[in-house]
Motif scaffolding. Structure first.
Motif, PDB file in Angstrom:
ATOM      1  N   LEU A 212       0.874  -1.166   0.000  1.00 35.07           N
ATOM      2  CA  LEU A 212       0.000   0.000   0.000  1.00 35.07           C
ATOM      3  C   LEU A 212       0.911   1.215   0.000  1.00 35.07           C
ATOM      4  O   LEU A 212       1.829   1.305   0.824  1.00 35.07           O
ATOM      5  CB  LEU A 212      -0.888  -0.023   1.251  1.00 35.07           C
ATOM      6  N   GLU A 213       0.684   2.131  -0.924  1.00 41.09           N
ATOM      7  CA  GLU A 213       1.589   3.271  -1.085  1.00 41.09           C
ATOM      8  C   GLU A 213       1.045   4.514  -0.397  1.00 41.09           C
ATOM      9  O   GLU A 213      -0.152   4.795  -0.456  1.00 41.09           O
ATOM     10  CB  GLU A 213       1.775   3.579  -2.572  1.00 41.09           C
ATOM     11  N   LEU A 214       1.936   5.281   0.223  1.00 36.44           N
ATOM     12  CA  LEU A 214       1.598   6.572   0.811  1.00 36.44           C
ATOM     13  C   LEU A 214       2.232   7.655  -0.043  1.00 36.44           C
ATOM     14  O   LEU A 214       3.431   7.625  -0.312  1.00 36.44           O
ATOM     15  CB  LEU A 214       2.108   6.663   2.249  1.00 36.44           C
ATOM     16  N   TRP A 215       1.408   8.587  -0.494  1.00 36.50           N
ATOM     17  CA  TRP A 215       1.844   9.660  -1.378  1.00 36.50           C
ATOM     18  C   TRP A 215       1.603  11.009  -0.724  1.00 36.50           C
ATOM     19  O   TRP A 215       0.716  11.165   0.106  1.00 36.50           O
ATOM     20  CB  TRP A 215       1.069   9.603  -2.692  1.00 36.50           C
ATOM     21  N   ASP A 216       2.384  12.012  -1.156  1.00 32.59           N
ATOM     22  CA  ASP A 216       2.197  13.394  -0.737  1.00 32.59           C
ATOM     23  C   ASP A 216       1.749  14.197  -1.953  1.00 32.59           C
ATOM     24  O   ASP A 216       2.431  14.207  -2.982  1.00 32.59           O
ATOM     25  CB  ASP A 216       3.501  13.965  -0.170  1.00 32.59           C
ATOM     26  N   PHE A 217       0.590  14.839  -1.834  1.00 33.17           N
ATOM     27  CA  PHE A 217       0.020  15.627  -2.923  1.00 33.17           C
ATOM     28  C   PHE A 217       0.794  16.931  -3.076  1.00 33.17           C
ATOM     29  O   PHE A 217       1.093  17.606  -2.098  1.00 33.17           O
ATOM     30  CB  PHE A 217      -1.456  15.925  -2.624  1.00 33.17           C
ATOM     31  N   ASP A 218       1.120  17.286  -4.312  1.00 30.00           N
ATOM     32  CA  ASP A 218       1.779  18.551  -4.620  1.00 30.00           C
ATOM     33  C   ASP A 218       0.996  19.280  -5.691  1.00 30.00           C
ATOM     34  O   ASP A 218       0.605  18.683  -6.696  1.00 30.00           O
ATOM     35  CB  ASP A 218       3.216  18.322  -5.097  1.00 30.00           C
ATOM     36  N   TYR A 219       0.786  20.595  -5.483  1.00 31.21           N
ATOM     37  CA  TYR A 219       0.037  21.406  -6.448  1.00 31.21           C
ATOM     38  C   TYR A 219       0.849  21.739  -7.685  1.00 31.21           C
ATOM     39  O   TYR A 219       0.338  21.701  -8.801  1.00 31.21           O
ATOM     40  CB  TYR A 219      -0.417  22.719  -5.799  1.00 31.21           C
ATOM     41  N   LEU A 220       2.112  22.100  -7.515  1.00 36.72           N
ATOM     42  CA  LEU A 220       2.897  22.639  -8.620  1.00 36.72           C
ATOM     43  C   LEU A 220       3.833  21.636  -9.272  1.00 36.72           C
ATOM     44  O   LEU A 220       4.312  21.873 -10.375  1.00 36.72           O
ATOM     45  CB  LEU A 220       3.698  23.847  -8.136  1.00 36.72           C
ATOM     46  N   THR A 221       4.109  20.541  -8.598  1.00 39.45           N
ATOM     47  CA  THR A 221       5.009  19.535  -9.155  1.00 39.45           C
ATOM     48  C   THR A 221       4.321  18.169  -9.080  1.00 39.45           C
ATOM     49  O   THR A 221       3.204  18.049  -8.600  1.00 39.45           O
ATOM     50  CB  THR A 221       6.341  19.485  -8.369  1.00 39.45           C
ATOM     51  N   PHE A 222       5.025  17.149  -9.521  1.00 38.12           N
ATOM     52  CA  PHE A 222       4.476  15.802  -9.440  1.00 38.12           C
ATOM     53  C   PHE A 222       4.310  15.399  -7.971  1.00 38.12           C
ATOM     54  O   PHE A 222       5.092  15.796  -7.114  1.00 38.12           O
ATOM     55  CB  PHE A 222       5.404  14.802 -10.142  1.00 38.12           C
ATOM     56  N   ASN A 223       3.294  14.600  -7.704  1.00 40.88           N
ATOM     57  CA  ASN A 223       3.094  14.065  -6.362  1.00 40.88           C
ATOM     58  C   ASN A 223       4.294  13.205  -5.970  1.00 40.88           C
ATOM     59  O   ASN A 223       4.915  12.573  -6.816  1.00 40.88           O
ATOM     60  CB  ASN A 223       1.810  13.234  -6.298  1.00 40.88           C
ATOM     61  N   ASP A 224       4.597  13.185  -4.667  1.00 38.65           N
ATOM     62  CA  ASP A 224       5.749  12.442  -4.170  1.00 38.65           C
ATOM     63  C   ASP A 224       5.312  11.113  -3.560  1.00 38.65           C
ATOM     64  O   ASP A 224       4.461  11.090  -2.670  1.00 38.65           O
ATOM     65  CB  ASP A 224       6.473  13.238  -3.082  1.00 38.65           C
ATOM     66  N   HIS A 225       5.906  10.025  -4.035  1.00 43.13           N
ATOM     67  CA  HIS A 225       5.677   8.713  -3.433  1.00 43.13           C
ATOM     68  C   HIS A 225       6.607   8.621  -2.229  1.00 43.13           C
ATOM     69  O   HIS A 225       7.792   8.339  -2.362  1.00 43.13           O
ATOM     70  CB  HIS A 225       5.970   7.616  -4.452  1.00 43.13           C
ATOM     71  N   LEU A 226       6.052   8.879  -1.033  1.00 45.87           N
ATOM     72  CA  LEU A 226       6.884   8.926   0.168  1.00 45.87           C
ATOM     73  C   LEU A 226       7.357   7.559   0.609  1.00 45.87           C
ATOM     74  O   LEU A 226       8.478   7.404   1.069  1.00 45.87           O
ATOM     75  CB  LEU A 226       6.123   9.592   1.316  1.00 45.87           C
ATOM     76  N   GLY A 227       6.460   6.567   0.507  1.00 46.28           N
ATOM     77  CA  GLY A 227       6.855   5.250   0.968  1.00 46.28           C
ATOM     78  C   GLY A 227       5.794   4.204   0.741  1.00 46.28           C
ATOM     79  O   GLY A 227       4.712   4.482   0.227  1.00 46.28           O
ATOM     80  N   THR A 228       6.130   2.987   1.156  1.00 40.91           N
ATOM     81  CA  THR A 228       5.259   1.840   0.921  1.00 40.91           C
ATOM     82  C   THR A 228       5.120   1.027   2.199  1.00 40.91           C
ATOM     83  O   THR A 228       6.102   0.757   2.884  1.00 40.91           O
ATOM     84  CB  THR A 228       5.857   0.958  -0.191  1.00 40.91           C
ATOM     85  N   PHE A 229       3.878   0.662   2.502  1.00 45.07           N
ATOM     86  CA  PHE A 229       3.602  -0.279   3.575  1.00 45.07           C
ATOM     87  C   PHE A 229       3.585  -1.666   2.956  1.00 45.07           C
ATOM     88  O   PHE A 229       2.736  -1.952   2.106  1.00 45.07           O
ATOM     89  CB  PHE A 229       2.243  -0.006   4.229  1.00 45.07           C
ATOM     90  N   LYS A 230       4.512  -2.521   3.342  1.00 47.62           N
ATOM     91  CA  LYS A 230       4.560  -3.891   2.831  1.00 47.62           C
ATOM     92  C   LYS A 230       4.072  -4.807   3.941  1.00 47.62           C
ATOM     93  O   LYS A 230       4.575  -4.745   5.069  1.00 47.62           O
ATOM     94  CB  LYS A 230       5.976  -4.258   2.401  1.00 47.62           C
ATOM     95  N   PHE A 231       3.084  -5.640   3.614  1.00 46.46           N
ATOM     96  CA  PHE A 231       2.501  -6.502   4.646  1.00 46.46           C
ATOM     97  C   PHE A 231       2.131  -7.852   4.064  1.00 46.46           C
ATOM     98  O   PHE A 231       1.821  -7.974   2.881  1.00 46.46           O
ATOM     99  CB  PHE A 231       1.289  -5.828   5.300  1.00 46.46           C
ATOM    100  N   PHE A 232       2.200  -8.869   4.919  1.00 50.94           N
ATOM    101  CA  PHE A 232       1.961 -10.249   4.508  1.00 50.94           C
ATOM    102  C   PHE A 232       0.584 -10.699   4.982  1.00 50.94           C
ATOM    103  O   PHE A 232       0.233 -10.524   6.153  1.00 50.94           O
ATOM    104  CB  PHE A 232       3.031 -11.171   5.098  1.00 50.94           C
ATOM    105  N   VAL A 233      -0.186 -11.272   4.074  1.00 50.24           N
ATOM    106  CA  VAL A 233      -1.537 -11.740   4.383  1.00 50.24           C
ATOM    107  C   VAL A 233      -1.578 -13.259   4.249  1.00 50.24           C
ATOM    108  O   VAL A 233      -1.209 -13.805   3.209  1.00 50.24           O
ATOM    109  CB  VAL A 233      -2.579 -11.082   3.447  1.00 50.24           C
ATOM    110  N   ASP A 234      -2.004 -13.919   5.331  1.00 47.99           N
ATOM    111  CA  ASP A 234      -2.189 -15.370   5.316  1.00 47.99           C
ATOM    112  C   ASP A 234      -3.479 -15.677   6.079  1.00 47.99           C
ATOM    113  O   ASP A 234      -4.371 -14.852   6.112  1.00 47.99           O
ATOM    114  CB  ASP A 234      -0.973 -16.097   5.891  1.00 47.99           C
ATOM    115  N   ASN A 235      -3.578 -16.800   6.693  1.00 49.91           N
ATOM    116  CA  ASN A 235      -4.799 -17.185   7.399  1.00 49.91           C
ATOM    117  C   ASN A 235      -4.829 -16.731   8.861  1.00 49.91           C
ATOM    118  O   ASN A 235      -5.767 -17.063   9.576  1.00 49.91           O
ATOM    119  CB  ASN A 235      -4.982 -18.707   7.345  1.00 49.91           C
ATOM    120  N   ASN A 236      -3.828 -16.005   9.308  1.00 46.87           N
ATOM    121  CA  ASN A 236      -3.749 -15.586  10.711  1.00 46.87           C
ATOM    122  C   ASN A 236      -4.506 -14.276  10.931  1.00 46.87           C
ATOM    123  O   ASN A 236      -3.936 -13.195  10.832  1.00 46.87           O
ATOM    124  CB  ASN A 236      -2.287 -15.425  11.151  1.00 46.87           C
TER     125      ASN A 236
END
Length: 112
Positions: free
Chosen positions: A62-86
């Motif tokens: 899941l990506e977290l972005w920072d919105f910018d009015y005058l330039t391209f939005n910044d991809h600040l970081g990514t939440f990486k998580f594992f999904v199983d049956n737990n």
């Protein structure tokens, strides 16, 4: 497909001095905030996200972005998580994408 519930996101340290204008993306699509372009967040703020997502078994991102009015939005970081049956509640720290960034966020989520 498994379902997760994204409960909240907490800002430990923003990327910008005057708050971040954050939004979340999953699978290349903006998923939050619904109805707005972004949500302003600062050090120590915790925002209730309260959305459900169908995800794949295994590793997801899941990506977290920072919105910018005058330039391209910044991809600040990514939440990486594992999904199983737990089923249960989890928290995941964001991995930085921008070199030199100080941003730090934590996502609270639940496998339902």
């Amino acid at each position: 497909m498994p379902k997760i519930h994204i409960k909240s996101v907490q800002c430990t340290v923003p990327d910008e001095i005057d708050k971040d204008e954050m939004f979340l993306k999953y699978d290349g699509k903006k998923i939050w905030p619904v109805g707005d372009w972004y949500f302003r967040i600062d050090t120590g703020d915790k925002v209730v996200v309260n959305i459900d997502l169908e995800v794949q078994d295994g590793w997801n991102e899941l990506e977290l972005w920072d919105f910018d009015y005058l330039t391209f939005n910044d991809h600040l970081g990514t939440f990486k998580f594992f999904v199983d049956n737990n089923k249960g509640e989890y928290s995941t720290s964001m991995e930085l994408c921008e070199e030199g960034s100080t941003a730090s966020y934590i996502m609270q989520w639940e496998l339902t």
